[in-house]
Design an enzyme around this catalytic site. Structure first.
Site, short mmCIF file in Angstrom:
data_model
loop_
_atom_site.label_atom_id
_atom_site.label_comp_id
_atom_site.label_asym_id
_atom_site.label_seq_id
_atom_site.Cartn_x
_atom_site.Cartn_y
_atom_site.Cartn_z
CG HIS A 41 -5.84 1.80 5.15
ND1 HIS A 41 -5.40 2.73 6.07
CD2 HIS A 41 -4.82 0.92 4.97
CE1 HIS A 41 -4.15 2.41 6.43
NE2 HIS A 41 -3.79 1.32 5.78
CB SER B 178 5.01 -2.27 12.21
OG SER B 178 4.63 -0.93 12.48
CD GLU C 6 -3.54 -2.78 7.25
OE1 GLU C 6 -2.41 -2.96 6.80
OE2 GLU C 6 -4.22 -1.76 6.99
N GLY D 257 2.51 1.76 10.98
CA GLY D 257 3.53 2.81 10.91
C GLY D 257 4.20 3.14 12.24
N GLY E 97 2.78 -1.28 4.34
CA GLY E 97 2.84 0.14 4.03
C GLY E 97 4.27 0.59 3.80
N GLY E 98 4.90 1.12 4.85
CA GLY E 98 6.25 1.70 4.75
C GLY E 98 7.26 0.83 4.02
CD GLU F 263 -2.90 5.38 6.89
OE1 GLU F 263 -2.86 5.43 5.65
OE2 GLU F 263 -1.98 4.91 7.59
CG ASN G 17 -1.72 1.23 1.40
OD1 ASN G 17 -1.81 2.04 0.48
ND2 ASN G 17 -2.34 1.39 2.56
CD1 TRP G 18 3.64 1.02 -2.77
CD2 TRP G 18 3.57 2.07 -4.75
NE1 TRP G 18 4.36 0.26 -3.65
CE2 TRP G 18 4.34 0.87 -4.89
CE3 TRP G 18 3.40 2.88 -5.88
CZ2 TRP G 18 4.92 0.49 -6.10
CZ3 TRP G 18 3.99 2.50 -7.09
CH2 TRP G 18 4.73 1.31 -7.19
CE LYS G 19 0.05 3.30 4.76
NZ LYS G 19 0.02 3.46 6.19
C1 PEP Z 1 -0.84 0.00 6.21
O1 PEP Z 1 -1.05 1.19 6.38
O2 PEP Z 1 -1.63 -0.70 5.53
C2 PEP Z 1 0.37 -0.56 6.81
C3 PEP Z 1 0.38 -1.85 7.04
O3 PEP Z 1 1.38 0.32 7.10
P1 PEP Z 1 2.83 -0.04 7.74
O4 PEP Z 1 3.29 -1.33 7.11
O5 PEP Z 1 3.68 1.12 7.41
O6 PEP Z 1 2.60 -0.21 9.21
#
Ligand code: PEP
Length: 267
Positions: A103, A225, A181, A187, A246-247, A105, A8-10
């Protein structure tokens, strides 16, 4: 069960040039692994809407990775006077075959409600988009031991789609992935234990199965994470079917290290 690793590149990267660099690095490394039969999981990336068509077009040339949208309009699955929205039809036409929905967010910053999410899931399915449906509890809910109640409430979106739109049930049963999640793990570098995640995934699988006896076992990914160092431990659990990342998906090497972990554990 097929393992999935989804990036997920956000709202990243900032420029077309950086998107191209990330994509080409990813493709070069992924094609090496696939050529050497080292990759046994399905990869998918979710670029931001502005980059979706270009990324999808490039990926369609290779069929190494799928593309997903990060969201779609709740208001219409096709066209209409909905400024700022992108419809399921538009993202499918841009080359995406899946969409992330719900999601945390989006739930937090856009106040997405139960009905909004029912509409979005329906719109996705009407346009043949698979749905990666995100659920998860906040830190306060986790501390209060409310995780399963929160997840049951969030999964009611799927239950309502199933009971209210029987014409979409075939699609829903074939094209649904749940991403668990915990909001407090996204994050932050904090993660639940693999035992906690596994117990929660068992609950999610049983809950979705209880909606209808014809529903096949649902794929459940863990997100929050996940990185190159901890992916092995999550991948070792038989009920963690992959990861939403994500990251760590913004660097080809860490994303593919996570893919490696799931490939090795699940093949
Ligand atoms: C996400 O936002 O879907 C996610 C899993 O982020 P991260 O891996 O950065 O925690």
């Amino acid at each position: 069960m097929q393992a999935w690793v989804i990036g997920n590149w956000k709202q990243n990267p900032a420029t077309v040039s950086e998107v191209n660099t990330l994509l080409e690095t990813l493709l070069a490394a992924a094609s090496d692994k696939i050529a050497n039969k080292n990759l046994g999981c399905q990869l998918m990336v979710a670029p931001s809407c502005i980059h979706l068509a270009a990324v999808s077009t490039r990926l369609q040339e290779t069929s190494l990775l799928l593309t997903a949208a990060q969201d779609i309009s709740a208001h219409s699955d096709s066209t209409g006077a909905y400024t700022g929205d992108c419809s399921a039809q538009q993202v499918a036409d841009a080359g995406a075959t899946w969409t992330i929905l719900g999601h945390s967010e989006r739930r937090q910053y856009h106040r997405e409600s139960h009905q909004t999410l029912v509409d979005k899931v329906s719109n996705a399915l009407k346009q043949n988009l698979g749905v990666v449906f995100c659920i998860g509890e906040t830190q306060v809910q986790y501390d209060a031991k409310q995780t399963l109640d929160v997840l049951n409430e969030q999964l009611a979106v799927i239950k309502d789609c199933w009971s209210q739109q029987p014409e979409l049930n075939k699609m829903l049963s074939e094209r649904l992935i749940i991403a668990y999640e915990p909001v407090w793990a996204i994050g932050t570098g904090k993660v639940p234990t693999v035992e906690e995640v596994s117990a929660t995934h068992e609950h999610i699988k049983q809950t979705v199965a209880s909606f209808d006896k014809t529903l096949p076992a649902v794929t459940v990914l863990y997100g929050g994470s996940v990185n190159a160092d901890n992916a092995d431990s999550f991948a070792a659990s038989p009920v963690i079917d992959g990861a939403l990342v994500g990251g760590a998906s913004l660097k080809a090497d860490s994303f593919l290290a996570i893919a490696d972990a799931f490939s090795h554990a699940k093949s």
